[in-house]
Write an enzyme that holds these catalytic residues in place. Structure first.
Site, PDB file in Angstrom:
ATOM      1  CB  THR A 167      -0.889   0.001   1.264  1.00  0.00           C
ATOM      2  OG1 THR A 167      -1.769  -1.106   1.185  1.00  0.00           O
ATOM      3  CG2 THR A 167      -1.705   1.264   1.407  1.00  0.00           C
ATOM      4  CG  ASP A 198      -6.729  -1.269   5.318  1.00  0.00           C
ATOM      5  OD1 ASP A 198      -6.279  -2.033   4.428  1.00  0.00           O
ATOM      6  OD2 ASP A 198      -6.012  -0.529   5.998  1.00  0.00           O
TER       7      ASP A 198
HETATM    8  N1  ASP Z   1      -3.771  -2.751   3.919  1.00  0.00           N
HETATM    9  C1  ASP Z   1      -3.581  -3.396   2.651  1.00  0.00           C
HETATM   10  C2  ASP Z   1      -4.650  -4.414   2.447  1.00  0.00           C
HETATM   11  O1  ASP Z   1      -4.950  -5.160   3.354  1.00  0.00           O
HETATM   12  C3  ASP Z   1      -2.249  -4.033   2.494  1.00  0.00           C
HETATM   13  C4  ASP Z   1      -1.060  -3.307   3.059  1.00  0.00           C
HETATM   14  O2  ASP Z   1      -1.149  -2.164   3.472  1.00  0.00           O
HETATM   15  O3  ASP Z   1       0.027  -3.926   3.092  1.00  0.00           O
HETATM   16  O4  ASP Z   1      -5.152  -4.521   1.356  1.00  0.00           O
END
Ligand code: ASP
Length: 296
Positions: A167, A198
């Site tokens: 992300t 999220d």
């Molecule tokens: N939060 C992101 C998701 O669960 C992944 C990440 O931030 O590494 O899609």
């Protein structure tokens, strides 16, 4: 008033797989990517414009996992998602299930500006990108050798693979004291097609209001259950927490190694807590405080 910006390129178990050459590339990229937003803020840009442009720059950088270089689903495809929120207007735009939109955050911004909706997904979102003539690319364009490798490893032994940062995000406070937040992602390696994390969820991965702007990264399911981004604002409003206390307590309320977040308040105060091994991050403000970090 002073301005401030913080960016992240994902949090997780990043140190064990960090080679010297990758570290060098990241250490070169993070100050440049932070400067994209800082130079705009210096020239009086709004927080909303800044977080959009900073996130586009992160999406375009293959080192970080949003846009090109995004992780793959279990079916070997890309499903991208993003959200953006403006604290002054109290408006948000979010998109998910994208397969061809080169810069998901740009589409999220357009949803905020041009529709009465806060969240558009799947083929409807793709149709909007087409109608608004945003850059579109074949789904394979997002794939890199590194992500294919990670998917192969994940599919051969799902238990062995640790959550990998996937992300990017930005938060900014402009010289008028308005804040905004943006988050964009490919999700998690080997996710089920259709899984939504999220990052595109206002309240969970992204939040901005008249106090604070927050962008999260980590194990999405945990941030969803915690309502993490909004909870930082709620703690400040209802419990009287400072931005540092609020962000730290929300991170501490989730299981260990859940990830991290970046936040900025309307006085330009920033905090970048994480409970994972590391979080790619950069920050700068009008007082000349600037820096980058990977590990603790
Ligand atoms: N939060 C992101 C998701 O669960 C992944 C990440 O931030 O590494 O899609």
């Amino acid at each position: 008033m002073g301005w401030a910006i913080a960016i992240h390129g994902g949090a997780g178990a990043i140190l064990q797989s960090l080679t010297d050459s990758h570290r060098a590339a990241v250490e070169q990229a993070l100050p440049e990517l932070t400067e994209v937003g800082a130079s705009m803020l210096r020239n009086g840009a709004t927080a909303l414009d800044v977080v959009e442009k900073a996130t586009i720059a992160l999406e375009e950088c293959e080192l970080f996992q949003a846009g090109r270089g995004s992780v793959l689903t279990a079916a070997g495809t890309h499903e991208l998602e993003a959200s953006i929120m403006d604290g002054q207007m109290g408006k948000a735009g979010a998109v998910c299930g994208l397969r061809t939109v080169r810069n998901p955050i740009q589409l999220a911004r357009q949803v905020l500006e041009r529709t009465d909706h806060a969240f558009v997904g799947g083929s409807g979102a793709e149709d909007l990108a087409k109608a608004w003539e945003l850059d579109r690319v074949p789904n394979e364009w997002f794939t890199t050798e590194r992500r294919l490798d990670e998917l192969r490893r994940h599919l051969s032994d799902p238990d062995a693979s640790r959550p990998h940062p996937a992300t990017v995000g930005a938060v900014a406070c402009d010289e008028k004291g308005f804040v905004a937040a943006a988050t964009s992602t490919g999700g998690t390696t080997g996710k089920l097609p259709g899984r939504i994390g999220d990052a595109p969820l206002i309240n969970a991965g992204t939040w901005a209001d008249s106090r604070v702007a927050v962008s999260c990264t980590g194990i999405g399911e945990r941030f969803i259950l915690a309502g993490a981004a909004r909870m930082v604002a709620a703690r400040m409003e209802l419990a009287g927490d400072s931005i540092e206390e609020a962000a730290k307590r929300v991170m501490a309320s989730m299981p260990p190694e859940s990830g991290g977040m970046i936040a900025v308040d309307t006085a330009g105060k920033m905090t970048l807590p994480f409970t994972s091994q590391g979080m790619y991050r950069g920050w700068a403000n009008s007082d000349g405080d600037r820096g980058i970090g990977i590990g603790p």
